[in-house]
Design a protein around this motif. Structure first.
Motif, PDB file in Angstrom:
ATOM      1  N   GLU A 110       0.855  -1.183   0.000  1.00  0.00           N
ATOM      2  CA  GLU A 110       0.000   0.000   0.000  1.00  0.00           C
ATOM      3  C   GLU A 110       0.894   1.237   0.000  1.00  0.00           C
ATOM      4  O   GLU A 110       1.732   1.421   0.882  1.00  0.00           O
ATOM      5  CB  GLU A 110      -0.903   0.019   1.234  1.00  0.00           C
ATOM      6  CG  GLU A 110      -1.873   1.178   1.213  1.00  0.00           C
ATOM      7  CD  GLU A 110      -2.850   1.155   2.370  1.00  0.00           C
ATOM      8  OE1 GLU A 110      -3.416   2.211   2.672  1.00  0.00           O
ATOM      9  OE2 GLU A 110      -3.043   0.076   2.972  1.00  0.00           O
ATOM     10  N   GLU A 122       1.726   5.535  -0.246  1.00  0.00           N
ATOM     11  CA  GLU A 122       1.299   6.689   0.550  1.00  0.00           C
ATOM     12  C   GLU A 122      -0.041   7.240   0.107  1.00  0.00           C
ATOM     13  O   GLU A 122      -0.825   7.727   0.914  1.00  0.00           O
ATOM     14  CB  GLU A 122       2.340   7.818   0.462  1.00  0.00           C
ATOM     15  CG  GLU A 122       3.719   7.457   0.938  1.00  0.00           C
ATOM     16  CD  GLU A 122       4.600   6.948  -0.192  1.00  0.00           C
ATOM     17  OE1 GLU A 122       4.324   7.214  -1.376  1.00  0.00           O
ATOM     18  OE2 GLU A 122       5.568   6.251   0.121  1.00  0.00           O
ATOM     19  N   ASP A 123      -0.298   7.187  -1.210  1.00  0.00           N
ATOM     20  CA  ASP A 123      -1.536   7.770  -1.736  1.00  0.00           C
ATOM     21  C   ASP A 123      -2.716   6.799  -1.692  1.00  0.00           C
ATOM     22  O   ASP A 123      -3.788   7.098  -2.200  1.00  0.00           O
ATOM     23  CB  ASP A 123      -1.318   8.270  -3.159  1.00  0.00           C
ATOM     24  CG  ASP A 123      -0.951   7.170  -4.140  1.00  0.00           C
ATOM     25  OD1 ASP A 123      -0.927   5.981  -3.753  1.00  0.00           O
ATOM     26  OD2 ASP A 123      -0.676   7.494  -5.310  1.00  0.00           O
ATOM     27  N   GLY A 124      -2.507   5.628  -1.081  1.00  0.00           N
ATOM     28  CA  GLY A 124      -3.591   4.672  -0.937  1.00  0.00           C
ATOM     29  C   GLY A 124      -3.660   3.612  -2.028  1.00  0.00           C
ATOM     30  O   GLY A 124      -4.380   2.632  -1.886  1.00  0.00           O
ATOM     31  N   ARG A 125      -2.914   3.808  -3.116  1.00  0.00           N
ATOM     32  CA  ARG A 125      -2.893   2.778  -4.165  1.00  0.00           C
ATOM     33  C   ARG A 125      -2.248   1.510  -3.628  1.00  0.00           C
ATOM     34  O   ARG A 125      -1.397   1.565  -2.752  1.00  0.00           O
ATOM     35  CB  ARG A 125      -2.096   3.245  -5.390  1.00  0.00           C
ATOM     36  CG  ARG A 125      -2.772   4.323  -6.180  1.00  0.00           C
ATOM     37  CD  ARG A 125      -1.976   4.701  -7.425  1.00  0.00           C
ATOM     38  NE  ARG A 125      -0.668   5.235  -7.003  1.00  0.00           N
ATOM     39  CZ  ARG A 125       0.488   4.962  -7.609  1.00  0.00           C
ATOM     40  NH1 ARG A 125       0.531   4.176  -8.651  1.00  0.00           N
ATOM     41  NH2 ARG A 125       1.615   5.479  -7.163  1.00  0.00           N
TER      42      ARG A 125
END
Length: 84
Positions: free
Chosen positions: A29, A31-34
């Motif tokens: 996962e 930092e941007d949630g992807r």
């Protein structure tokens, strides 16, 4: 899961000056949630953030200059005398 109902442990190895090796398959996962996925049996995760395939390692860390010893031009800059 193991037979005892506990999560299976994964081995993670830190390579000095290199990537973080993780037994796969993995989901990472960002930092941007992807979430990115690798089904390889061992996954090299980038620790230097230079990889063009980030979060996976592409060996970009190998291009970093290592200050093993002073360069010839740096030697003798103080005139070579050791007095204070």
């Amino acid at each position: 899961m193991t037979a005892g109902g506990r999560p299976e442990r994964r081995r993670v190895r830190l390579v000095p000056g290199g990537p973080v090796l993780v037994q796969g398959p993995v989901e990472v996962e960002l930092e941007d949630g992807r979430v990115v996925v690798s089904d390889r049996f061992t996954v090299a995760l980038c620790a230097c953030r230079r990889s063009r395939a980030y979060p996976f390692c592409d060996t970009s860390h190998r291009r970093r200059a290592r200050p093993d010893r002073p360069s010839p031009s740096a030697e003798g800059r103080d005139g070579g005398e050791g007095g204070d």
